[in-house]
Design a protein around this motif. Sequence first.
Motif, PDB file in Angstrom:
ATOM      1  N   LEU A  86      33.697  39.846  41.152  1.00 30.05           N
ATOM      2  CA  LEU A  86      34.794  38.876  41.207  1.00 30.05           C
ATOM      3  C   LEU A  86      34.300  37.440  41.344  1.00 30.05           C
ATOM      4  N   GLU A  87      33.067  37.252  41.754  1.00 30.72           N
ATOM      5  CA  GLU A  87      32.506  35.903  41.789  1.00 30.72           C
ATOM      6  C   GLU A  87      32.431  35.310  40.382  1.00 30.72           C
ATOM      7  N   ARG A  88      32.464  36.156  39.370  1.00 32.34           N
ATOM      8  CA  ARG A  88      32.409  35.681  37.977  1.00 32.34           C
ATOM      9  C   ARG A  88      33.794  35.266  37.460  1.00 32.34           C
ATOM     10  N   LEU A  89      34.804  35.442  38.298  1.00 30.72           N
ATOM     11  CA  LEU A  89      36.182  35.238  37.857  1.00 30.72           C
ATOM     12  C   LEU A  89      36.871  34.239  38.803  1.00 30.72           C
ATOM     13  N   PRO A  90      36.625  32.947  38.652  1.00 31.76           N
ATOM     14  CA  PRO A  90      37.221  31.963  39.565  1.00 31.76           C
ATOM     15  C   PRO A  90      38.739  31.924  39.420  1.00 31.76           C
ATOM     16  N   ALA A  91      39.432  31.951  40.540  1.00 36.56           N
ATOM     17  CA  ALA A  91      40.896  31.954  40.518  1.00 36.56           C
ATOM     18  C   ALA A  91      41.487  30.733  39.812  1.00 36.56           C
ATOM     19  N   PRO A  92      40.954  29.510  40.022  1.00 39.83           N
ATOM     20  CA  PRO A  92      41.558  28.362  39.339  1.00 39.83           C
ATOM     21  C   PRO A  92      41.455  28.448  37.820  1.00 39.83           C
ATOM     22  N   VAL A  93      40.378  29.054  37.314  1.00 40.82           N
ATOM     23  CA  VAL A  93      40.220  29.195  35.862  1.00 40.82           C
ATOM     24  C   VAL A  93      41.111  30.314  35.335  1.00 40.82           C
ATOM     25  N   LEU A  94      41.200  31.394  36.082  1.00 41.55           N
ATOM     26  CA  LEU A  94      42.021  32.534  35.652  1.00 41.55           C
ATOM     27  C   LEU A  94      43.504  32.160  35.604  1.00 41.55           C
ATOM     28  N   GLY A  95      43.949  31.378  36.559  1.00 44.14           N
ATOM     29  CA  GLY A  95      45.341  30.918  36.557  1.00 44.14           C
ATOM     30  C   GLY A  95      46.335  32.054  36.592  1.00 44.14           C
ATOM     31  N   ASP A  96      47.323  32.011  35.677  1.00 39.92           N
ATOM     32  CA  ASP A  96      48.402  32.996  35.682  1.00 39.92           C
ATOM     33  C   ASP A  96      48.199  34.101  34.654  1.00 39.92           C
ATOM     34  N   ALA A  97      46.967  34.347  34.279  1.00 38.40           N
ATOM     35  CA  ALA A  97      46.679  35.407  33.311  1.00 38.40           C
ATOM     36  C   ALA A  97      47.072  36.776  33.866  1.00 38.40           C
ATOM     37  N   VAL A  98      47.231  37.729  32.974  1.00 38.99           N
ATOM     38  CA  VAL A  98      47.455  39.121  33.368  1.00 38.99           C
ATOM     39  C   VAL A  98      46.113  39.733  33.765  1.00 38.99           C
ATOM     40  N   VAL A  99      46.092  40.412  34.902  1.00 35.31           N
ATOM     41  CA  VAL A  99      44.881  41.068  35.389  1.00 35.31           C
ATOM     42  C   VAL A  99      45.159  42.561  35.483  1.00 35.31           C
ATOM     43  N   VAL A 100      44.366  43.356  34.785  1.00 34.02           N
ATOM     44  CA  VAL A 100      44.552  44.810  34.791  1.00 34.02           C
ATOM     45  C   VAL A 100      43.269  45.470  35.286  1.00 34.02           C
ATOM     46  N   PRO A 101      43.248  45.952  36.524  1.00 33.99           N
ATOM     47  CA  PRO A 101      42.093  46.705  36.998  1.00 33.99           C
ATOM     48  C   PRO A 101      42.156  48.149  36.513  1.00 33.99           C
ATOM     49  N   LEU A 102      41.046  48.626  35.977  1.00 35.31           N
ATOM     50  CA  LEU A 102      40.918  50.035  35.578  1.00 35.31           C
ATOM     51  C   LEU A 102      39.808  50.627  36.434  1.00 35.31           C
ATOM     52  N   LEU A 103      40.133  50.810  37.706  1.00 39.52           N
ATOM     53  CA  LEU A 103      39.162  51.194  38.728  1.00 39.52           C
ATOM     54  C   LEU A 103      39.611  52.478  39.409  1.00 39.52           C
ATOM     55  N   ASN A 104      38.658  53.176  40.013  1.00 36.24           N
ATOM     56  CA  ASN A 104      39.005  54.332  40.824  1.00 36.24           C
ATOM     57  C   ASN A 104      39.526  53.868  42.180  1.00 36.24           C
ATOM     58  N   GLY A 105      40.487  54.623  42.738  1.00 34.86           N
ATOM     59  CA  GLY A 105      41.001  54.314  44.055  1.00 34.86           C
ATOM     60  C   GLY A 105      42.310  53.550  44.009  1.00 34.86           C
ATOM     61  N   LEU A 106      42.644  52.945  45.163  1.00 35.70           N
ATOM     62  CA  LEU A 106      43.940  52.306  45.360  1.00 35.70           C
ATOM     63  C   LEU A 106      43.841  50.888  45.908  1.00 35.70           C
ATOM     64  N   GLU A 107      42.854  50.668  46.726  1.00 33.76           N
ATOM     65  CA  GLU A 107      42.858  49.493  47.596  1.00 33.76           C
ATOM     66  C   GLU A 107      42.532  48.198  46.870  1.00 33.76           C
ATOM     67  N   HIS A 108      42.043  48.310  45.643  1.00 37.36           N
ATOM     68  CA  HIS A 108      41.723  47.108  44.879  1.00 37.36           C
ATOM     69  C   HIS A 108      42.966  46.297  44.524  1.00 37.36           C
ATOM     70  N   MET A 109      44.140  46.915  44.486  1.00 39.53           N
ATOM     71  CA  MET A 109      45.336  46.172  44.102  1.00 39.53           C
ATOM     72  C   MET A 109      45.630  45.062  45.104  1.00 39.53           C
ATOM     73  N   ALA A 110      45.588  45.389  46.389  1.00 43.25           N
ATOM     74  CA  ALA A 110      45.847  44.371  47.418  1.00 43.25           C
ATOM     75  C   ALA A 110      44.777  43.288  47.398  1.00 43.25           C
ATOM     76  N   LEU A 111      43.533  43.685  47.195  1.00 47.12           N
ATOM     77  CA  LEU A 111      42.433  42.714  47.144  1.00 47.12           C
ATOM     78  C   LEU A 111      42.637  41.725  46.007  1.00 47.12           C
ATOM     79  N   LEU A 112      42.970  42.222  44.820  1.00 48.13           N
ATOM     80  CA  LEU A 112      43.124  41.345  43.664  1.00 48.13           C
ATOM     81  C   LEU A 112      44.336  40.432  43.823  1.00 48.13           C
ATOM     82  N   ARG A 113      45.420  40.943  44.366  1.00 47.58           N
ATOM     83  CA  ARG A 113      46.610  40.096  44.546  1.00 47.58           C
ATOM     84  C   ARG A 113      46.380  39.006  45.575  1.00 47.58           C
ATOM     85  N   GLN A 114      45.575  39.311  46.580  1.00 47.16           N
ATOM     86  CA  GLN A 114      45.259  38.288  47.574  1.00 47.16           C
ATOM     87  C   GLN A 114      44.340  37.223  46.987  1.00 47.16           C
ATOM     88  N   ARG A 115      43.399  37.662  46.194  1.00 49.18           N
ATOM     89  CA  ARG A 115      42.401  36.743  45.650  1.00 49.18           C
ATOM     90  C   ARG A 115      42.956  35.899  44.503  1.00 49.18           C
TER      91      ARG A 115
END
Length: 292
Positions: A86-115
């Motif tokens: 995620l250090e490669r994905l700065p929030a100011p540059v990403l802006g309001d883009a759609v982010v789709v995690p294709l990861l195992n597990g559940l807890e990444h959703m809260a992490l990505l929404r916070q970040r």
Amino acid sequence: MDPLRVAVLGPGGVGGLLGTLLARQGHAVTCLARPGTAAQIERHGLRLASDRYGEVTATASGAERLTGPVDACLVTPKATRLEEALERLPAPVLGDAVVVPLLNGLEHMALLRQRYPAARVVAGSIRVVASRTAPGVVRHEGALAAVQLTPGAEALADALAGAGVDVAVRPDEAGLLWDKLCFLAPVALLTTTHDAPLGVIREQQGDDLRALVEEVAAVARADGAVADAGATLAFAQSVPGGMTSSMQRDAASGSETELEAIGGAVLRAAQRHGVDVPVTTRVVTALRARLS
């Protein structure tokens, strides 16, 4: 449809496969990766060897960090490498883009929404057997390449479908995430514990397999998903007996595993909801001790 600008964070088996297929259709794909991989992709693009799609080469960009706007970002590293990636994905540059995690597990959703509070983080899952064989090179085995998304990523869903991926949109985020975990967690935990393929687990560890499936399904229901342990067990019986799990392969090779993203996530959800999961607790505790 108009071409999309798509970032692929972590172009391994999953990200490399989808990135190649999207780039082949004319979408502008930028792969965000470590310096060597990024440079290789920037020079040579992406290559795919697939039982379903054949031999595919596609032009793509490679970069260490996102530096310009994109329409969508596929988040596809191993869960163990997510924070670093995620250090490669700065929030100011990403802006309001759609982010789709294709990861195992559940807890990444809260992490990505916070970040990424300005982005539209949409739940996703993928069923596929794909592996990175070299930087920018992916091997896809069999015909399975199925993505599920929740609403909010319609343009990306259309692009993936147009690229030849089987795409379904479903409204229930909890159900989407738990559907995969209800099968993945029992299989990954037991194949790793016994370093054996699923067929051996079915024959020799059938009681534990059933108990794990039932326990994970109970946690899923407590978390708001519709989970059918019987259907999951029937699916587990239908899978070829030679199936192994990525967690098992990682453990056998001495690599870092996704134990916490898979088994640990089940235990933490069970604790939150007060669900008793004795077999899952026993298996995850033993694996934590062995793999630490």
